[in-house]
Enzyme design. Structure first.
Site, PDB file in Angstrom:
ATOM      1  N   TYR A  65       0.834  -1.199   0.000  1.00 45.11           N
ATOM      2  CA  TYR A  65       0.000   0.000   0.000  1.00 45.11           C
ATOM      3  C   TYR A  65       0.872   1.253   0.000  1.00 45.11           C
ATOM      4  O   TYR A  65       1.681   1.472   0.910  1.00 45.11           O
ATOM      5  CB  TYR A  65      -0.932   0.022   1.212  1.00 45.11           C
ATOM      6  CG  TYR A  65      -2.007  -1.041   1.198  1.00 45.11           C
ATOM      7  CD1 TYR A  65      -2.246  -1.829   0.072  1.00 45.11           C
ATOM      8  CD2 TYR A  65      -2.796  -1.265   2.329  1.00 45.11           C
ATOM      9  CE1 TYR A  65      -3.230  -2.800   0.069  1.00 45.11           C
ATOM     10  CE2 TYR A  65      -3.799  -2.239   2.334  1.00 45.11           C
ATOM     11  CZ  TYR A  65      -4.004  -3.005   1.193  1.00 45.11           C
ATOM     12  OH  TYR A  65      -4.987  -3.965   1.199  1.00 45.11           O
ATOM     13  N   GLN A 192      -9.100 -12.784   3.321  1.00 48.76           N
ATOM     14  CA  GLN A 192      -9.481 -11.395   3.076  1.00 48.76           C
ATOM     15  C   GLN A 192      -9.950 -11.272   1.619  1.00 48.76           C
ATOM     16  O   GLN A 192      -9.155 -11.063   0.715  1.00 48.76           O
ATOM     17  CB  GLN A 192      -8.332 -10.425   3.338  1.00 48.76           C
ATOM     18  CG  GLN A 192      -8.754  -8.969   3.222  1.00 48.76           C
ATOM     19  CD  GLN A 192      -7.728  -7.999   3.781  1.00 48.76           C
ATOM     20  OE1 GLN A 192      -7.232  -7.144   3.055  1.00 48.76           O
ATOM     21  NE2 GLN A 192      -7.417  -8.109   5.070  1.00 48.76           N
ATOM     22  N   TRP A 221     -12.955  -6.732   2.120  1.00 53.94           N
ATOM     23  CA  TRP A 221     -12.554  -5.410   1.631  1.00 53.94           C
ATOM     24  C   TRP A 221     -13.518  -4.914   0.549  1.00 53.94           C
ATOM     25  O   TRP A 221     -14.231  -5.694  -0.064  1.00 53.94           O
ATOM     26  CB  TRP A 221     -11.125  -5.409   1.104  1.00 53.94           C
ATOM     27  CG  TRP A 221     -10.818  -6.352  -0.025  1.00 53.94           C
ATOM     28  CD1 TRP A 221     -10.458  -7.669   0.087  1.00 53.94           C
ATOM     29  CD2 TRP A 221     -10.810  -6.057  -1.422  1.00 53.94           C
ATOM     30  NE1 TRP A 221     -10.236  -8.208  -1.165  1.00 53.94           N
ATOM     31  CE2 TRP A 221     -10.439  -7.243  -2.104  1.00 53.94           C
ATOM     32  CE3 TRP A 221     -11.076  -4.902  -2.162  1.00 53.94           C
ATOM     33  CZ2 TRP A 221     -10.335  -7.304  -3.493  1.00 53.94           C
ATOM     34  CZ3 TRP A 221     -10.970  -4.966  -3.559  1.00 53.94           C
ATOM     35  CH2 TRP A 221     -10.600  -6.151  -4.206  1.00 53.94           C
ATOM     36  N   SER A 222     -13.528  -3.611   0.363  1.00 55.12           N
ATOM     37  CA  SER A 222     -14.380  -2.914  -0.608  1.00 55.12           C
ATOM     38  C   SER A 222     -15.850  -3.290  -0.487  1.00 55.12           C
ATOM     39  O   SER A 222     -16.500  -3.615  -1.489  1.00 55.12           O
ATOM     40  CB  SER A 222     -13.889  -3.180  -2.035  1.00 55.12           C
ATOM     41  OG  SER A 222     -14.352  -2.184  -2.923  1.00 55.12           O
ATOM     42  N   LEU A 224     -18.215  -1.367  -0.146  1.00 55.86           N
ATOM     43  CA  LEU A 224     -19.010  -0.350  -0.845  1.00 55.86           C
ATOM     44  C   LEU A 224     -18.621  -0.254  -2.317  1.00 55.86           C
ATOM     45  O   LEU A 224     -19.020   0.674  -3.014  1.00 55.86           O
ATOM     46  CB  LEU A 224     -18.827   1.016  -0.172  1.00 55.86           C
ATOM     47  CG  LEU A 224     -19.347   1.117   1.266  1.00 55.86           C
ATOM     48  CD1 LEU A 224     -19.005   2.482   1.860  1.00 55.86           C
ATOM     49  CD2 LEU A 224     -20.848   0.884   1.314  1.00 55.86           C
ATOM     50  N   LYS A 232     -23.041   7.731  -4.685  1.00 53.90           N
ATOM     51  CA  LYS A 232     -22.378   8.952  -5.161  1.00 53.90           C
ATOM     52  C   LYS A 232     -22.187   8.971  -6.675  1.00 53.90           C
ATOM     53  O   LYS A 232     -21.983  10.026  -7.258  1.00 53.90           O
ATOM     54  CB  LYS A 232     -21.033   9.141  -4.456  1.00 53.90           C
ATOM     55  CG  LYS A 232     -19.968   8.129  -4.848  1.00 53.90           C
ATOM     56  CD  LYS A 232     -18.589   8.487  -4.298  1.00 53.90           C
ATOM     57  CE  LYS A 232     -18.538   8.390  -2.807  1.00 53.90           C
ATOM     58  NZ  LYS A 232     -17.160   8.609  -2.276  1.00 53.90           N
ATOM     59  N   ARG A 242     -13.325   8.458  -5.325  1.00 55.68           N
ATOM     60  CA  ARG A 242     -12.256   7.490  -5.559  1.00 55.68           C
ATOM     61  C   ARG A 242     -12.085   7.208  -7.045  1.00 55.68           C
ATOM     62  O   ARG A 242     -10.965   7.045  -7.520  1.00 55.68           O
ATOM     63  CB  ARG A 242     -12.547   6.181  -4.798  1.00 55.68           C
ATOM     64  CG  ARG A 242     -11.414   5.177  -4.876  1.00 55.68           C
ATOM     65  CD  ARG A 242     -11.538   4.085  -3.841  1.00 55.68           C
ATOM     66  NE  ARG A 242     -11.324   4.613  -2.499  1.00 55.68           N
ATOM     67  CZ  ARG A 242     -11.313   3.856  -1.400  1.00 55.68           C
ATOM     68  NH1 ARG A 242     -11.519   2.563  -1.485  1.00 55.68           N
ATOM     69  NH2 ARG A 242     -11.109   4.393  -0.223  1.00 55.68           N
ATOM     70  N   GLN A 309     -16.628  10.454   7.152  1.00 57.78           N
ATOM     71  CA  GLN A 309     -17.067   9.237   6.475  1.00 57.78           C
ATOM     72  C   GLN A 309     -17.068   8.046   7.426  1.00 57.78           C
ATOM     73  O   GLN A 309     -17.954   7.196   7.358  1.00 57.78           O
ATOM     74  CB  GLN A 309     -16.157   8.950   5.272  1.00 57.78           C
ATOM     75  CG  GLN A 309     -16.299   9.964   4.148  1.00 57.78           C
ATOM     76  CD  GLN A 309     -15.270   9.765   3.054  1.00 57.78           C
ATOM     77  OE1 GLN A 309     -14.146   9.341   3.305  1.00 57.78           O
ATOM     78  NE2 GLN A 309     -15.648  10.065   1.819  1.00 57.78           N
ATOM     79  N   ASN A 313     -20.225   5.846   8.297  1.00 54.20           N
ATOM     80  CA  ASN A 313     -20.214   4.408   8.025  1.00 54.20           C
ATOM     81  C   ASN A 313     -20.643   3.564   9.222  1.00 54.20           C
ATOM     82  O   ASN A 313     -21.364   2.579   9.072  1.00 54.20           O
ATOM     83  CB  ASN A 313     -18.831   3.966   7.557  1.00 54.20           C
ATOM     84  CG  ASN A 313     -18.513   4.395   6.139  1.00 54.20           C
ATOM     85  OD1 ASN A 313     -19.405   4.790   5.383  1.00 54.20           O
ATOM     86  ND2 ASN A 313     -17.253   4.333   5.761  1.00 54.20           N
TER      87      ASN A 313
END
Length: 355
Positions: A65, A192, A221-222, A224, A232, A242, A309, A313
């Site tokens: 990352y 994951q 993960w992700s 959304l 959005k 993003r 956010q 969330n």
């Protein structure tokens, strides 16, 4: 800076698979956020402080990352916040390397890179150990037994407490589990994977045997879909989103929105948004709460770029009790994408026919 004691508030916790490690159902991750763009220094500290104040004490990262910068920034924030090490959970992942040293042995799942990569991650995080370390991808060029032995070494030497996989196939995970059992070593305890309303096949079908027979955990993960499930993108690509700030990585996703399938997804999000409002929540809260209804979701990783956010969330916890069987049926009707069960779980009806 005054020390803030951890208070779980409205957060609830689940065991990470068949381990005794209790994890919050929401965690905070550094992918595409921490260490990227302007999210360095004080903004990272504020994001992690906000997560903590919302009851989140689990933080996810990876050597890859932001080419290692994400771990560095998260490590700096942890040091500044001064939390008690027993109160928080840190996970990271090994496979891709940082990209700074492009040699044959600075990536993958060889014993050499797993051990050296873990030690480098710990330096960046400024920690003596991580709670969970993941094999970020499978490595078909390395014997699986070597990989299992290397992760077991990390655990035996106190560099990690548990290990898991990320985006492995169910058969690869099952092999790793069996190898560990044969060698009397510690096997993987969690996966994951990507899991969301629009990404269900692997989690709900392929991994079913892992949930059923191994009580495997998951750190999804992700949830959304990089913001698609917040609503959005219902009317285009907003500035600062993003999809806008990561044009290279998200180019395929942006193009997909213009396809018939992408437009159909947007229509589903619009219908789900109406349902969310009827329940007194946002589209994002509905999508996040929906993931938690699957009992094998141990924790759902949030990737917020602003403290507000994170606060928004975690409101999904208020919506979660409202997802009754009737509401879940309405959601399922709108989504219309429930995966078929794997063949192994087909059953015979009273007449002897497969169901």
């Amino acid at each position: 800076m005054p020390k803030v004691e951890f208070d779980k508030k409205n957060m609830f916790f689940r065991n990470l698979g068949n381990t005794g490690l209790r994890v919050p159902v929401f965690s905070y991750g550094g992918w595409l956020t921490v260490g990227s763009h302007d999210i360095k220094g004080n903004p990272v500290t504020e994001l992690m402080r906000t997560a903590w104040e919302c009851g989140i004490n689990m933080f996810d990262n990876a050597e890859a990352y932001a080419t290692g910068e994400s771990e560095t920034q998260m490590g700096n924030a942890i040091k500044e916040l001064g939390w008690d090490r027993q109160d928080y959970i840190i996970t990271t992942k090994i496979f891709f390397g940082t990209g700074h040293k492009e040699t044959q042995n600075t990536r993958g799942l060889s014993r050499k890179h797993i051990i050296e990569g873990c030690k480098e991650s710990l330096k960046r995080l400024q920690l003596d150990y991580v709670d969970v370390i993941f094999a970020h991808r499978p490595d078909v060029t390395t014997p699986l037994e070597e990989t299992v032995r290397a992760f077991n070494y990390l655990i035996d030497n106190g560099l990690a407490f548990y290990w898991g996989t990320s985006e492995w196939t169910s058969s690869q995970i099952a092999q790793a589990i069996e190898i560990a059992k044969r060698l009397n070593m510690v096997g993987p305890c969690c996966e994951q994977p990507h899991y969301s309303m629009f990404h269900r096949e692997r989690f709900e079908s392929e991994y079913e045997s892992l949930w059923r027979y191994e009580n495997f955990g998951s750190t999804i993960w992700s949830p959304l879909d990089s913001g698609l499930l917040t609503g959005k993108y219902n009317h285009g690509i907003p500035h600062g989103s993003r999809y806008h700030t990561n044009p290279g990585m998200m180019s395929a996703s942006v193009k997909a929105l213009e396809t018939p399938e992408g437009k159909a997804k947007i229509e589903k999000v619009k219908k789900l948004s109406v349902l969310a409002e009827e329940l007194g929540g946002s589209m994002a809260s509905l999508a996040l709460a929906w993931t938690l209804k699957h009992k094998n979701v141990s924790t759902c990783i949030l990737g917020a770029t602003k403290p507000e956010q994170i606060k928004e969330n975690v409101k999904a916890l208020d919506l979660y009790p409202k997802l009754t069987p009737e509401v879940m049926h309405k959601i399922e009707t709108i989504l219309d994408n429930k995966p078929a069960p794997p063949p192994a779980y087909a059953r015979l009806d009273d007449d002897g026919n497969l169901t």
